[in-house]
Design a protein around this motif. Structure first.
Motif, PDB file in Angstrom:
ATOM      1  N   ALA A   1     -13.292 -37.144 -23.276  1.00 13.01           N
ATOM      2  CA  ALA A   1     -14.689 -37.324 -22.868  1.00 13.01           C
ATOM      3  C   ALA A   1     -15.208 -36.062 -22.179  1.00 13.01           C
ATOM      4  O   ALA A   1     -16.348 -35.637 -22.390  1.00 13.01           O
ATOM      5  CB  ALA A   1     -14.813 -38.525 -21.934  1.00 13.01           C
ATOM      6  N   LYS A   2     -14.351 -35.450 -21.368  1.00 10.69           N
ATOM      7  CA  LYS A   2     -14.737 -34.212 -20.693  1.00 10.69           C
ATOM      8  C   LYS A   2     -14.994 -33.113 -21.722  1.00 10.69           C
ATOM      9  O   LYS A   2     -15.985 -32.378 -21.639  1.00 10.69           O
ATOM     10  CB  LYS A   2     -13.632 -33.795 -19.723  1.00 10.69           C
ATOM     11  CG  LYS A   2     -13.984 -32.595 -18.859  1.00 10.69           C
ATOM     12  CD  LYS A   2     -12.799 -32.167 -17.996  1.00 10.69           C
ATOM     13  CE  LYS A   2     -12.391 -33.255 -17.039  1.00 10.69           C
ATOM     14  NZ  LYS A   2     -11.308 -32.794 -16.126  1.00 10.69           N
TER      15      LYS A   2
ATOM     16  N   LEU B   1      -6.260 -44.429 -21.567  1.00  7.31           N
ATOM     17  CA  LEU B   1      -7.490 -44.159 -20.817  1.00  7.31           C
ATOM     18  C   LEU B   1      -7.496 -42.741 -20.255  1.00  7.31           C
ATOM     19  O   LEU B   1      -8.546 -42.092 -20.192  1.00  7.31           O
ATOM     20  CB  LEU B   1      -7.640 -45.181 -19.677  1.00  7.31           C
ATOM     21  CG  LEU B   1      -7.932 -46.623 -20.119  1.00  7.31           C
ATOM     22  CD1 LEU B   1      -7.910 -47.560 -18.925  1.00  7.31           C
ATOM     23  CD2 LEU B   1      -9.274 -46.709 -20.835  1.00  7.31           C
ATOM     24  N   HIS B   2      -6.322 -42.267 -19.870  1.00  2.00           N
ATOM     25  CA  HIS B   2      -6.221 -40.892 -19.369  1.00  2.00           C
ATOM     26  C   HIS B   2      -6.561 -39.896 -20.477  1.00  2.00           C
ATOM     27  O   HIS B   2      -7.296 -38.916 -20.254  1.00  2.00           O
ATOM     28  CB  HIS B   2      -4.806 -40.646 -18.842  1.00  2.00           C
ATOM     29  CG  HIS B   2      -4.594 -39.276 -18.278  1.00  2.00           C
ATOM     30  ND1 HIS B   2      -5.487 -38.663 -17.421  1.00  2.00           N
ATOM     31  CD2 HIS B   2      -3.585 -38.386 -18.466  1.00  2.00           C
ATOM     32  CE1 HIS B   2      -5.034 -37.467 -17.091  1.00  2.00           C
ATOM     33  NE2 HIS B   2      -3.886 -37.265 -17.723  1.00  2.00           N
TER      34      HIS B   2
ATOM     35  N   TRP C   1     -19.141 -48.981 -22.726  1.00  2.00           N
ATOM     36  CA  TRP C   1     -18.878 -48.247 -23.957  1.00  2.00           C
ATOM     37  C   TRP C   1     -19.736 -48.708 -25.132  1.00  2.00           C
ATOM     38  O   TRP C   1     -20.242 -47.881 -25.904  1.00  2.00           O
ATOM     39  CB  TRP C   1     -17.398 -48.351 -24.330  1.00  2.00           C
ATOM     40  CG  TRP C   1     -17.098 -47.762 -25.668  1.00  2.00           C
ATOM     41  CD1 TRP C   1     -16.728 -48.423 -26.812  1.00  2.00           C
ATOM     42  CD2 TRP C   1     -17.184 -46.381 -26.036  1.00  2.00           C
ATOM     43  NE1 TRP C   1     -16.571 -47.563 -27.848  1.00  2.00           N
ATOM     44  CE2 TRP C   1     -16.839 -46.293 -27.398  1.00  2.00           C
ATOM     45  CE3 TRP C   1     -17.519 -45.221 -25.349  1.00  2.00           C
ATOM     46  CZ2 TRP C   1     -16.823 -45.079 -28.082  1.00  2.00           C
ATOM     47  CZ3 TRP C   1     -17.494 -44.018 -26.027  1.00  2.00           C
ATOM     48  CH2 TRP C   1     -17.149 -43.957 -27.373  1.00  2.00           C
TER      49      TRP C   1
ATOM     50  N   GLN D   1     -16.648 -40.277 -18.199  1.00  2.00           N
ATOM     51  CA  GLN D   1     -15.642 -39.471 -17.510  1.00  2.00           C
ATOM     52  C   GLN D   1     -15.487 -39.933 -16.063  1.00  2.00           C
ATOM     53  O   GLN D   1     -14.374 -39.992 -15.532  1.00  2.00           O
ATOM     54  CB  GLN D   1     -16.062 -38.003 -17.556  1.00  2.00           C
ATOM     55  CG  GLN D   1     -15.130 -37.034 -16.856  1.00  2.00           C
ATOM     56  CD  GLN D   1     -15.731 -35.632 -16.800  1.00  2.00           C
ATOM     57  OE1 GLN D   1     -16.540 -35.259 -17.648  1.00  2.00           O
ATOM     58  NE2 GLN D   1     -15.375 -34.877 -15.781  1.00  2.00           N
TER      59      GLN D   1
ATOM     60  N   LEU E   1     -13.550 -43.348 -16.072  1.00  2.00           N
ATOM     61  CA  LEU E   1     -12.142 -43.151 -16.423  1.00  2.00           C
ATOM     62  C   LEU E   1     -11.429 -42.272 -15.387  1.00  2.00           C
ATOM     63  O   LEU E   1     -10.219 -42.427 -15.169  1.00  2.00           O
ATOM     64  CB  LEU E   1     -12.035 -42.531 -17.813  1.00  2.00           C
ATOM     65  CG  LEU E   1     -12.617 -43.368 -18.957  1.00  2.00           C
ATOM     66  CD1 LEU E   1     -12.441 -42.647 -20.284  1.00  2.00           C
ATOM     67  CD2 LEU E   1     -11.963 -44.748 -18.998  1.00  2.00           C
ATOM     68  N   GLY E   2     -12.174 -41.364 -14.767  1.00  2.00           N
ATOM     69  CA  GLY E   2     -11.577 -40.545 -13.714  1.00  2.00           C
ATOM     70  C   GLY E   2     -11.204 -41.383 -12.509  1.00  2.00           C
ATOM     71  O   GLY E   2     -10.147 -41.184 -11.902  1.00  2.00           O
TER      72      GLY E   2
ATOM     73  N   ARG F   1     -10.229 -39.945 -21.110  1.00  2.00           N
ATOM     74  CA  ARG F   1     -10.964 -39.199 -20.085  1.00  2.00           C
ATOM     75  C   ARG F   1     -10.986 -37.711 -20.408  1.00  2.00           C
ATOM     76  O   ARG F   1     -12.029 -37.037 -20.302  1.00  2.00           O
ATOM     77  CB  ARG F   1     -10.319 -39.424 -18.714  1.00  2.00           C
ATOM     78  CG  ARG F   1     -11.021 -38.690 -17.577  1.00  2.00           C
ATOM     79  CD  ARG F   1     -10.244 -38.825 -16.276  1.00  2.00           C
ATOM     80  NE  ARG F   1      -8.968 -38.131 -16.342  1.00  2.00           N
ATOM     81  CZ  ARG F   1      -8.796 -36.849 -16.080  1.00  2.00           C
ATOM     82  NH1 ARG F   1      -9.837 -36.097 -15.749  1.00  2.00           N
ATOM     83  NH2 ARG F   1      -7.611 -36.303 -16.152  1.00  2.00           N
ATOM     84  N   LYS F   2      -9.845 -37.158 -20.806  1.00  2.00           N
ATOM     85  CA  LYS F   2      -9.783 -35.730 -21.128  1.00  2.00           C
ATOM     86  C   LYS F   2     -10.664 -35.399 -22.330  1.00  2.00           C
ATOM     87  O   LYS F   2     -11.353 -34.370 -22.349  1.00  2.00           O
ATOM     88  CB  LYS F   2      -8.333 -35.322 -21.386  1.00  2.00           C
ATOM     89  CG  LYS F   2      -7.461 -35.365 -20.134  1.00  2.00           C
ATOM     90  CD  LYS F   2      -6.116 -34.703 -20.348  1.00  2.00           C
ATOM     91  CE  LYS F   2      -5.220 -35.489 -21.270  1.00  2.00           C
ATOM     92  NZ  LYS F   2      -3.858 -34.911 -21.372  1.00  2.00           N
TER      93      LYS F   2
ATOM     94  N   HIS G   1     -10.396 -44.490 -12.615  1.00  2.00           N
ATOM     95  CA  HIS G   1      -9.220 -45.251 -13.042  1.00  2.00           C
ATOM     96  C   HIS G   1      -7.958 -44.402 -12.921  1.00  2.00           C
ATOM     97  O   HIS G   1      -6.934 -44.855 -12.389  1.00  2.00           O
ATOM     98  CB  HIS G   1      -9.402 -45.738 -14.485  1.00  2.00           C
ATOM     99  CG  HIS G   1      -8.263 -46.572 -14.981  1.00  2.00           C
ATOM    100  ND1 HIS G   1      -7.106 -46.023 -15.508  1.00  2.00           N
ATOM    101  CD2 HIS G   1      -8.088 -47.925 -15.013  1.00  2.00           C
ATOM    102  CE1 HIS G   1      -6.277 -46.990 -15.844  1.00  2.00           C
ATOM    103  NE2 HIS G   1      -6.857 -48.155 -15.561  1.00  2.00           N
ATOM    104  N   GLN G   2      -8.013 -43.156 -13.383  1.00  2.00           N
ATOM    105  CA  GLN G   2      -6.847 -42.287 -13.304  1.00  2.00           C
ATOM    106  C   GLN G   2      -6.496 -41.962 -11.851  1.00  2.00           C
ATOM    107  O   GLN G   2      -5.308 -41.891 -11.503  1.00  2.00           O
ATOM    108  CB  GLN G   2      -7.106 -40.996 -14.086  1.00  2.00           C
ATOM    109  CG  GLN G   2      -5.967 -39.984 -14.039  1.00  2.00           C
ATOM    110  CD  GLN G   2      -4.675 -40.492 -14.640  1.00  2.00           C
ATOM    111  OE1 GLN G   2      -4.669 -41.490 -15.368  1.00  2.00           O
ATOM    112  NE2 GLN G   2      -3.577 -39.822 -14.335  1.00  2.00           N
TER     113      GLN G   2
END
Length: 504
Positions: free
Chosen positions: A411-412, A404-405, A495, A440, A443-444, A408-409, A446-447
């Motif tokens: 997706a950005k 997921l991390h 999603w 983002q 997921l952000g 996220r990256k 979540h991170q």
């Protein structure tokens, strides 16, 4: 703290060179004559007028109620922030720093002298409060460099009082236009002086600039986006130095956008040239984020503590979090300013200028945006899709957290690629950028929960070693687990329609 004033004003021209009666404007009870002020200002710039090109003015002025050094930074049309410093013989060090991203290693020299006789009037309401200042300025301009000449003109200037409603200026303008007064073609006295005192043969006409040529090729679109981000970095540099709210974050985002676009559009720009610049952008983003990520985490823990009932807070948890935050703080404003004044940062700005002035275009750069740019965006989106779908299939735990991390990256990066594609692809790119921003965000969060739980484990271990009650850390940890689980549960429902709606 710099002495900063927000200046909201409008400039006008009149064939009669006089100020019409403004007592009939709504809210104006009286127009008070404040007399004539004699102003003498010397404007400084580089020999190639870099500050003027960025609509920045730096002057040393005597006369009037605010004699001193004035640096004016553009905020919006008709709106500038004026940073003031006391009179001195040389440019104040603080002002030099605020323009360094523009001037680099070029010397600041006197370029224009303006002497003005300012006939001032205050527009006041029924209670005597000043609403705006209106003046008629008789200006004499003299160029101080080269073979430039002199010019003179008369203009009307209306400046809103501090804290005033900008809509009031619309009422003033309506009255002025009705009296035959027209908005000035020049945004500032300096701009007009530079145009009208330029050496013969190089004199610029006071006319509207030609519109910028619209991008046509894929390369045009990518370069236009990169130039906008480069300009954002330059414009935010003084804001960061002045500690303006959110300026560090926005400057960091601009660096990330450029680096992402270098990588996403590797068929347009040669990565042999962009990669070294991208590495320097990564360095700058890291310097800008020395304290940022930790501050975000500290705010999250503090907010979580504030939400807990008093009965669930045991031991000196707040004091422990404060000490932890202070110990982890790795940077300072002084350190950041040193970075912005340092040779590595200035060399990066020079590298960006060189890259954009002589872009390393590949053959695909001349292709149709609908093909080249769309293909690059689809490729990035495909990477996001693979990572999200992989994470959904994984069981909860460390492997899913890592997936997921990474998603996220990506997706950005896809979001930035889509933003760069909006001018070329229109609504589909805009929709994708919005979708990636939403993804983002989820997921952000979540991170952030993953990082918060790691911090809570560290805090609990230190508290336990000190003989403190660790109950509250466990409560907070459980709540963070729940937040992460909620994000993971929401992900498939978010999603699936996102995947189906993408039509680039």
């Amino acid at each position: 703290m710099a002495d900063t004033k927000r200046e909201i004003e409008r400039k006008y021209e009149s064939d009669d060179s006089g100020l019409p009666d403004l007592t009939g404007v709504a809210g104006v009870a009286a127009v008070i004559d404040k007399g004539v002020a004699h102003l003498d200002a010397t404007y400084y710039d580089t020999a190639d007028e870099r500050l003027a090109a960025a609509s920045i003015t730096l002057r040393r002025r005597t006369g009037g109620s605010d004699a001193g050094w004035h640096l004016k930074l553009p905020v919006a049309p008709g709106v500038r922030d004026e940073i003031r410093a006391p009179l001195s013989d040389t440019v104040p060090p603080g002002h030099l720093g605020l323009v360094r991203s523009r001037t680099r290693d070029a010397e600041l020299i006197p370029v224009v002298r303006l002497r003005s006789d300012r006939d001032v009037r205050d527009l006041v309401d029924a209670e005597g409060r000043v609403l705006a200042e209106a003046s008629v300025d008789a200006v004499h301009a003299e160029r101080l460099t080269g073979d430039g000449g002199a010019a003179q003109w008369t203009e009307i200037e209306v400046e809103l009082a501090d804290g005033g409603d900008p809509a009031f200026l619309d009422q003033i303008e309506k009255r002025l236009r009705g009296a035959g007064v027209r908005p000035s073609e020049s945004p500032s006295k300096l701009a007009r002086a530079l145009a009208e005192t330029a050496p013969r043969g190089g004199r610029k006409r006071r006319a509207k600039q030609r519109p910028v040529k619209a991008p046509r090729t894929a390369g045009d679109h990518v370069l236009a986006y990169l130039r906008a981000q480069r300009e954002a970095v330059l414009a935010l540099d003084p804001a960061v130095r002045l500690d303006t709210y959110d300026s560090v974050h926005r400057m960091r985002v601009a660096t990330r956008r450029m680096r992402s676009v270098f990588r996403s559009y590797d068929k347009v720009l040669d990565r042999a040239v962009t990669d070294p610049v991208g590495e320097e952008l990564k360095w700058l983003a890291g310097e800008l984020g020395v304290d940022r990520d930790h501050e975000v985490l500290t705010d999250r823990l503090t907010a979580a503590l504030d939400e807990l009932p008093a009965t669930l807070v045991s031991g000196p948890v707040r004091a422990r979090v404060r000490r932890w935050a202070k110990a982890r703080r790795g940077g300072s404003r002084r350190r950041l300013i040193a970075v912005l004044d340092g040779p590595r940062y200035l060399a990066l700005l020079g590298s960006l200028d060189a890259l954009l002035d002589h872009p390393p275009l590949l053959p695909a750069a001349s292709g149709k945006p609908s093909k080249v740019i769309a293909k690059a965006v689809r490729k990035d989106f495909g990477r996001v899709a693979a990572l999200v779908e992989q994470a959904i299939e994984l069981p909860p735990g460390q492997d899913r957290d890592l997936a997921l991390h990474e998603a996220r990256k990506k997706a950005k990066r896809t979001r930035y690629a889509a933003e760069a594609a909006v001018a070329a692809l229109g609504d589909p790119a805009s929709a994708l950028a919005r979708s990636m921003k939403t993804l983002q965000g989820l997921l952000g969060d979540h991170q952030d929960s993953v990082m918060a739980r790691q911090a809570l484990r560290e805090l609990a271990a230190v508290a336990h070693a000190a003989g403190e009650n660790t109950f509250t850390y466990g409560v907070l940890y459980g709540r963070e687990e729940h937040r992460a689980a909620t994000a993971e549960t929401r992900l498939p429902g978010l999603w699936t329609p996102m995947r189906q709606a993408t039509d680039i």
